[in-house]
Design an enzyme around this catalytic site. Structure first.
Site, PDB file in Angstrom:
ATOM      1  N   ARG A 294      10.497   6.423   4.717  1.00 10.82           N
ATOM      2  CA  ARG A 294      10.537   5.222   3.899  1.00 10.82           C
ATOM      3  C   ARG A 294      11.801   4.414   4.150  1.00 10.82           C
ATOM      4  O   ARG A 294      11.968   3.351   3.564  1.00 10.82           O
ATOM      5  CB  ARG A 294      10.524   5.669   2.454  1.00 10.82           C
TER       6      ARG A 294
ATOM      7  N   ARG B 105      -4.598   1.152 -11.838  1.00 11.09           N
ATOM      8  CA  ARG B 105      -4.650   2.502 -11.259  1.00 11.09           C
ATOM      9  C   ARG B 105      -4.547   3.548 -12.364  1.00 11.09           C
ATOM     10  O   ARG B 105      -3.805   3.408 -13.313  1.00 11.09           O
ATOM     11  CB  ARG B 105      -3.493   2.713 -10.279  1.00 11.09           C
TER      12      ARG B 105
ATOM     13  N   ARG C 130       9.786  -2.093  -7.142  1.00 12.87           N
ATOM     14  CA  ARG C 130       9.340  -1.261  -6.008  1.00 12.87           C
ATOM     15  C   ARG C 130       8.996  -2.148  -4.815  1.00 12.87           C
ATOM     16  O   ARG C 130       9.249  -1.768  -3.671  1.00 12.87           O
ATOM     17  CB  ARG C 130       8.125  -0.416  -6.423  1.00 12.87           C
TER      18      ARG C 130
ATOM     19  N   ARG D 147       0.553   5.730 -14.283  1.00 11.25           N
ATOM     20  CA  ARG D 147       1.824   6.283 -13.802  1.00 11.25           C
ATOM     21  C   ARG D 147       3.006   5.559 -14.440  1.00 11.25           C
ATOM     22  O   ARG D 147       2.955   4.353 -14.624  1.00 11.25           O
ATOM     23  CB  ARG D 147       1.886   6.132 -12.274  1.00 11.25           C
TER      24      ARG D 147
ATOM     25  N   LYS E  22      -2.324   3.619   0.559  1.00 13.55           N
ATOM     26  CA  LYS E  22      -1.934   4.707   1.475  1.00 13.55           C
ATOM     27  C   LYS E  22      -2.494   6.047   1.010  1.00 13.55           C
ATOM     28  O   LYS E  22      -3.076   6.788   1.788  1.00 13.55           O
ATOM     29  CB  LYS E  22      -0.401   4.825   1.563  1.00 13.55           C
TER      30      LYS E  22
END
Ligand code: AP5
Ligand code: MG
Length: 214
Positions: A88, A127, A171, A160, A13
């Site tokens: 969300r 990431r 998540r 992160r 996203k």
């Protein structure tokens, strides 16, 4: 043009929203980025948000909705915006609809970037995010020119806090329970468009541009 990016954590996203914001000249509003900026600055909001984010849980709706409504007041939102990570939950979507209706406006598209759960944990562990400007990379799929250094601002890259595999699994669960129902919610409004998020990021981008128009 007002767009919502839907999709699991790690679906891409943020990657797509940044590219779209540049192409269409409208702001990219990421609630996750806003929270991370607050955490970095040590604000009260940041301290509260961090408690939830580190566990892979959602920040309570009341902390999120006012923040976004406030952001909409900025001048750069006049031509539209790309929402990434908001809404969300169904209550957040209802709050957004109510605010838009009061202003005589509506969302144009909800783009659902589809990536199966199996691909997600792998993507997240690769990431890297810049501590300076927040740019996002991937060690394999979108590497920087110099390892560990941001192409844009030259600062250091980090993993992160919530990208550890056990937090990512949490998540994903939260996504399926609380966020996936939004696909139906916006489906009923007739604005959902699906794109395959497993292909190369430039191909995902082209598929979205095909939907939104040049
Ligand atoms: P947030 O920051 O929104 O995280 P998220 O939704 O979990 O999504 P991510 O940012 O992890 O993934 P993404 O889809 O943006 O993927 P990306 O483009 O980086 O939220 C974090 C937390 O904040 C939440 O858990 C919650 O606690 C809180 N929060 C935020 N908003 C909230 C709200 N509204 N209400 C309540 N709480 C809220 O891509 C991922 C990786 O894959 C990158 O490395 C990228 O380079 C790579 N990649 C991207 N596309 C491709 C591709 N096509 N092929 C290969 N690799 C790719
Ligand atoms: Mg993101």
């Amino acid at each position: 043009m007002k767009i919502i990016m839907l999709g699991a954590p790690g679906a891409g996203k943020g990657t797509q929203a940044k590219m779209l914001a540049e192409k269409y000249g409208i702001p990219h509003i990421s609630t996750g980025d806003i929270f991370r900026a607050n955490i970095k600055e040590g604000t009260e909001l940041g301290k509260k948000a961090k408690e939830y984010m580190d566990k892979g849980l959602l920040v309570p709706d009341e902390l999120v909705v006012d923040l976004v409504m406030d952001r909409f007041k900025a001048d750069d939102c006049k031509k539209g915006y790309i929402l990434d990570g908001f809404p969300r939950t169904i209550p957040q979507a209802e709050a957004l609809d109510k605010a838009l209706a009061a202003a005589g406006e509506k969302m144009d598209y909800a783009i659902n970037v589809e990536v199966p759960d199996e691909n997600i944990v792998n993507r997240m562990s690769g990431r890297r995010a810049c501590v300076g400007c927040g740019a996002t990379y991937h060690i394999k799929y979108n590497p920087t020119k110099v390892e560990g250094i941001c192409d844009v601002c030259g600062k250091e890259l980090i993993l992160r806090d919530d990208d550890k595999p056990e937090t990512v699994l949490n998540r994903l669960k939260v996504y399926h329970d609380q966020t996936q129902p939004l696909i139906d919610y916006y489906g009923k409004a007739g604005i959902v468009r699906e794109v395959d998020g497993t292909v190369d990021m430039n191909d995902v981008f082209n598929a979205i541009v095909d939907i939104l128009g040049e």
